[in-house]
Design a protein around this motif. Structure first.
Motif, PDB file in Angstrom:
ATOM      1  N   THR A   1     -41.138  25.022  57.897  1.00  0.00           N
ATOM      2  CA  THR A   1     -40.153  25.927  57.294  1.00  0.00           C
ATOM      3  C   THR A   1     -40.795  27.295  57.108  1.00  0.00           C
TER       4      THR A   1
ATOM      5  N   GLU B   1     -40.801  30.654  67.134  1.00  0.00           N
ATOM      6  CA  GLU B   1     -39.918  29.597  66.633  1.00  0.00           C
ATOM      7  C   GLU B   1     -39.732  28.550  67.730  1.00  0.00           C
TER       8      GLU B   1
ATOM      9  N   TRP C   1     -37.494  25.736  68.715  1.00  0.00           N
ATOM     10  CA  TRP C   1     -36.184  25.148  68.416  1.00  0.00           C
ATOM     11  C   TRP C   1     -35.975  23.852  69.203  1.00  0.00           C
TER      12      TRP C   1
ATOM     13  N   ASP D   1     -31.714  25.804  62.205  1.00  0.00           N
ATOM     14  CA  ASP D   1     -33.111  26.204  62.017  1.00  0.00           C
ATOM     15  C   ASP D   1     -34.026  25.593  63.078  1.00  0.00           C
TER      16      ASP D   1
END
Length: 468
Positions: A77, A146, A148, A159
């Motif tokens: 996170t 990121e 994904w 997210d």
């Protein structure tokens, strides 16, 4: 402050080749590399390295790496990322307070709106950077990667599954060398010329570097020697068909390809031969052990072996059956060999050939490499196989050759593997392994003088559509 880790951003292509390439480059550069976290499903790899300069050297000539970064923090996170950055890198922040910088978000398999990106970037305000923001040529670039899930945008996944935050250090040769050696721009190629990207990756895995001697026994138009020469190795090659080396004997020749890239200083020599009929001196195996027969001169296990690597893409025998120099039936054609001995210097002379077993060819490649590679030398060769387990050709084994990596390029019903071996020293070879190898070789029946399909299980399966 704990030891710094680094983030490698791979390209999402040729996934099984990525780690073997970077591990090979660590050997070439003499860098202590430790892989901390890596999955073939993701283009992100966390490694431990001695320094930022070592990180830049590690990827400088890589083809499958995009970039490398000093890893400041990571987590599942954003709050975990911020906590990781604070706990691991706070002593570093003061070094970047006044320099120009920019922030980038790299969303792999996902996307962000501009407002979302701005909000995420502002969440790093605690770093306290007060220098000017420059979107072009900043002093420093900080990137939030990121990772994904697949198909996240159409599925509306909110997210990423993981984040990495780091300081950019350098890029690889991915955007330059494959374009420089692109087959579309090369003067002389054939239908089987290996594409530039995979030829360069093969050269990296084979540890091509200045001072190395590298040989391709199926040289064709020279794709592998050119790639190895690009990295400074002195290259040699041979082919059963000398016409592929000579080309039109003007500009469209193998030598012409070296001239095109300014690499003639790394062209050692090319000649017509095959593995079963070669002028290359091969060292006898096992003569460095104490079991040498009386009167036999002991070797040091190294003398006579000169190559640092053997790199090749052997013929698969699909378009035409595999051939080797020789006469299929010398009794029926006794005149062929004497006539060849008279005509072999004729530029247009094509030596006689006989059918060749695919499995025997694989054995011959390993045997030749064991007899010509220095200790630690590498054999990297391409081998086709069916994907069906019942038709799959196993990875060839040899007691003197240790498998280092098996990389796979998939083509639906079949695939080709880049198999890399390391030549171990004679002292490391177990006598039991030699005995088992010789016994297995004696028990395996190698058919000779039959049809192309009989001699090549891959060709046979290919034309049957890989159906059992």
């Amino acid at each position: 402050m704990p030891e710094m880790e680094y983030l490698i951003r791979f390209s999402q292509s040729h996934e099984t080749f990525r780690l073997p390439e970077i591990e090979a480059l660590a050997i070439v550069e003499g860098i202590d590399l430790k892989v901390i976290s890596y999955s073939i499903e993701s283009p992100f790899c966390i490694v431990s390295l001695p320094s930022a300069s070592a990180a830049r050297r590690l990827i400088a000539r890589s083809i499958l790496v995009i970039s490398i970064h000093e890893l400041w923090g990571h987590g599942a996170t954003l709050s975990e990322v911020h906590s990781s950055v604070r706990s691991h890198t706070e002593p570093l922040w003061s070094q970047y307070l006044s320099c120009s910088f920019k922030f980038t978000i790299d969303s792999y398999q996902g996307s962000r709106t501009n407002d979302q990106k701005l909000s995420i970037i502002n969440s790093f305000a605690y770093l306290g950077f007060a220098g000017p923001i420059k979107m072009r040529d900043p002093d420093e670039e900080f990137i939030l990667f990121e990772d994904w899930p697949w198909n996240s945008t159409p599925l509306g996944i909110p997210d990423p599954k993981y984040y990495y935050f780091g300081r950019y250090l350098g890029t690889s040769s991915r955007e330059t060398l494959p374009k420089k050696l692109d087959l579309k721009k090369r003067t002389y190629i054939s239908t089987t010329s290996m594409d530039a990207e995979l030829a360069l990756v093969t050269a990296n895995i084979a540890l091509a570097a200045p001072g190395k001697l590298i040989y391709d026994p199926f040289v064709g138009t020279g794709s592998f020697p050119i790639a190895c020469a690009q990295f400074g190795a002195l290259t040699f090659g041979s082919d059963i068909d000398g016409r592929s080396i000579r080309g039109d004997e003007k500009k469209r020749t193998l030598r012409g390809n070296f001239e095109q890239y300014g690499l003639t200083q790394n062209l050692g020599g090319m000649f017509t031969a095959d593995l079963t009929n070669t002028p290359i001196r091969k060292s006898a195996l096992g003569t460095s052990t104490s079991t040498s027969s009386p009167g036999q001169q002991k070797s040091d296990g190294v003398s006579g072996r000169i190559f640092d690597a053997v790199v090749c893409d052997p013929p698969y025998g699909v378009r035409e059956g595999l051939k080797v120099l020789g006469v299929k039936d010398p009794e029926k054609c006794p005149w062929v060999i004497p006539k060849g001995m008279e005509m072999y210097k004729d530029p247009d002379f094509i030596p006689p050939r006989k059918p060749y077993s695919f499995l025997l060819m694989l054995d011959d490649i390993l045997q030749f490499s064991a007899q010509t590679l220095v200790d630690g030398g590498r054999l990297s060769f391409w081998m086709p196989t069916a994907n069906d387990q019942d038709q799959e050709i196993p990875v060839p084994q040899h007691p003197y050759m240790e498998v280092v990596a098996v990389c796979v390029q998939d083509f639906n019903k079949w695939s080709r593997r880049l198999i890399t071996y390391r030549r171990i020293s004679d002292a490391q070879v177990e006598p039991a392994a030699i005995k088992a190898y010789e016994q297995a070789k004696a028990e395996r029946v190698i058919e000779e003088g039959k049809t192309a399909d009989d001699l090549n299980p891959f060709r046979n399966a290919y034309f049957k559509g890989f159906k059992n």
